[in-house]
Design a protein around this motif. Structure first.
Motif, PDB file in Angstrom:
ATOM      1  N   MET A  16       0.836  -1.212   0.000  1.00  0.00           N
ATOM      2  CA  MET A  16       0.000   0.000   0.000  1.00  0.00           C
ATOM      3  C   MET A  16       0.872   1.264   0.000  1.00  0.00           C
ATOM      4  N   ASN A  17       1.980   1.228   0.733  1.00  0.00           N
ATOM      5  CA  ASN A  17       2.860   2.400   0.743  1.00  0.00           C
ATOM      6  C   ASN A  17       3.486   2.632  -0.630  1.00  0.00           C
ATOM      7  N   ALA A  18       3.837   1.543  -1.294  1.00  0.00           N
ATOM      8  CA  ALA A  18       4.372   1.676  -2.648  1.00  0.00           C
ATOM      9  C   ALA A  18       3.331   2.284  -3.579  1.00  0.00           C
ATOM     10  N   ALA A  19       2.064   1.917  -3.370  1.00  0.00           N
ATOM     11  CA  ALA A  19       0.982   2.467  -4.192  1.00  0.00           C
ATOM     12  C   ALA A  19       0.797   3.959  -3.913  1.00  0.00           C
ATOM     13  N   ILE A 137      -2.836  -6.114  -4.601  1.00  0.00           N
ATOM     14  CA  ILE A 137      -1.625  -5.704  -3.896  1.00  0.00           C
ATOM     15  C   ILE A 137      -1.603  -6.352  -2.512  1.00  0.00           C
ATOM     16  N   GLY A 138      -0.510  -7.000  -2.181  1.00  0.00           N
ATOM     17  CA  GLY A 138      -0.336  -7.603  -0.863  1.00  0.00           C
ATOM     18  C   GLY A 138      -0.423  -9.119  -0.835  1.00  0.00           C
ATOM     19  N   ASP A 260       4.855  -7.358  -5.378  1.00  0.00           N
ATOM     20  CA  ASP A 260       3.869  -6.421  -4.850  1.00  0.00           C
ATOM     21  C   ASP A 260       4.323  -4.972  -5.007  1.00  0.00           C
ATOM     22  N   GLY A 261       5.629  -4.732  -4.843  1.00  0.00           N
ATOM     23  CA  GLY A 261       6.136  -3.371  -5.050  1.00  0.00           C
ATOM     24  C   GLY A 261       5.958  -2.916  -6.494  1.00  0.00           C
ATOM     25  N   GLN A 262       6.204  -3.820  -7.432  1.00  0.00           N
ATOM     26  CA  GLN A 262       6.026  -3.503  -8.846  1.00  0.00           C
ATOM     27  C   GLN A 262       4.557  -3.276  -9.179  1.00  0.00           C
ATOM     28  N   LEU A 263       3.714  -4.193  -8.716  1.00  0.00           N
ATOM     29  CA  LEU A 263       2.281  -4.106  -9.001  1.00  0.00           C
ATOM     30  C   LEU A 263       1.706  -2.806  -8.456  1.00  0.00           C
ATOM     31  N   ALA A 264       2.061  -2.462  -7.227  1.00  0.00           N
ATOM     32  CA  ALA A 264       1.558  -1.241  -6.607  1.00  0.00           C
ATOM     33  C   ALA A 264       2.020   0.000  -7.375  1.00  0.00           C
ATOM     34  N   SER A 265       3.261  -0.005  -7.818  1.00  0.00           N
ATOM     35  CA  SER A 265       3.789   1.143  -8.561  1.00  0.00           C
ATOM     36  C   SER A 265       3.092   1.298  -9.912  1.00  0.00           C
TER      37      SER A 265
END
Length: 331
Positions: A16-19, A137-138, A260-265
């Motif tokens: 979520m923070n990455a998003a 995400i997550g 998850d970091g990639q997906l959120a970004s």
């Protein structure tokens, strides 16, 4: 569009923070003002929001949780508070809202859209059970947390010739149990989508251990059975030493995986662009690896079916050789 806002709602999920970071920096790169709303819809109806800049999201991409906090807001089911939230957004000059959360969060966003506030939602939940998207995400982080825990639990179970029950999150969907169970080689995977027989499980487990296994892993989604109660029942029926571990919120926290970091970004940037392109009342998700934008009404109709083939594969690779299929009925 000159000013947008972002909030996180419902259960927190790694990424979520990455998003949030992606939304903020994409908005700034698009010459938009960006506000962060604290504590989801609860913060919205209390007008708890702050302007954000690039430094507001510096260093958060690898942090779990959400810097904007989150909450479940029962009040927002009431029309009075929905209108109050919409009025606050108008008063603040917010031209569009990005929501990060699950199906419940979409419901709130849809109410705001119906009141004239442009919204888009990106999927954020560890259960990977949202309508209209292949990935949330997550989820990948939660699965990896389970796999890591099981590797440790199997070591100690083997040392004591024990069976081990690992209860994971998934009240209504067994995606964490299935994905983690297949990845870590669990002998048994219990999910709410597939009714199982305790008697069959006890018989199969006993056969496994009598055949010389030094350990056996049973991954149990919380919606399939109560892990502790199942462990006590199996110990009484089989006389096998059984330990039970409830992973709980370990699955929700911690550094997000690279996926998850990639997906959120990717979804964060796509959400800002969607608002700029005039999209509203829409889910920004994925389908077969590609970003898709679906109206909320259309997304509601798309529910991924239970992955029967993957479950059957997990059964075959697990304890199937010794009557390991513990289903009450075939799928």
């Amino acid at each position: 569009m000159k000013r947008i806002a972002v909030l996180t709602s419902g259960g927190d999920a790694p990424g979520m923070n990455a998003a949030i970071r992606s939304v903020v920096r994409t908005a700034l790169a698009s010459h938009l003002e960006i506000y962060g709303i604290y504590r989801g819809y609860s913060g919205l109806i209390e007008d708890d929001m702050v302007p954000m800049n690039s430094s507001s999201v510096s260093g958060i991409i690898l942090r779990g949780g959400t810097i904007l906090k989150t909450a479940r807001c029962k009040e927002f089911f009431e029309e009075f508070y929905q209108k109050k939230g919409a009025d606050i957004l108008r008063k603040r000059g917010i031209d569009g809202l990005i929501v990060i959360g699950g199906d419940g969060s979409i419901q709130g966003a849809e109410k705001l859209t119906n009141l004239g506030i442009p919204t888009v939602t990106m999927p954020g939940t560890i259960d990977n059970d949202m309508h209209g998207t292949d990935e949330t995400i997550g989820h990948d982080t939660a699965v990896n947390a389970v796999v890591s825990a099981v590797s440790r639990i199997r070591d100690t179970a083997s040392a004591h010739n024990r069976a081990a029950i690992v209860e994971v999150m998934g009240r209504f969907a067994g995606n964490i149990a299935l994905d983690a169970g297949l990845a870590c080689g669990a002998e048994y995977i219990l999910v709410p989508e597939v009714p199982f027989s305790r008697e069959k499980l006890a018989r199969s487990l006993k056969l496994q251990m009598e055949a010389g296994r030094t350990n056996s892993i049973i991954i149990c989604a919380e919606g399939a059975d109560d892990g502790r109660a199942l462990g006590d029942w199996l110990k009484e029926r089989t006389d096998i030493d059984i330990c039970t571990t409830i992973l709980g919120f370990i699955q929700r926290g911690g550094q997000p995986t690279a996926r998850d970091g990639q997906l959120a970004s990717i979804l964060g940037a796509a959400s800002v662009r969607a608002l700029l392109d005039g999209e509203t009342g829409a889910l920004v998700g994925t389908k077969q690896g590609k970003v898709i934008i679906l109206p909320y009404a259309e997304a509601k109709k798309i529910k991924e079916p239970f992955r029967e083939q993957l479950y059957n594969l997990a059964v075959m690779l697990g304890a199937a050789q010794n009557d390991g299929d513990v289903r009450e009925t075939g799928l």
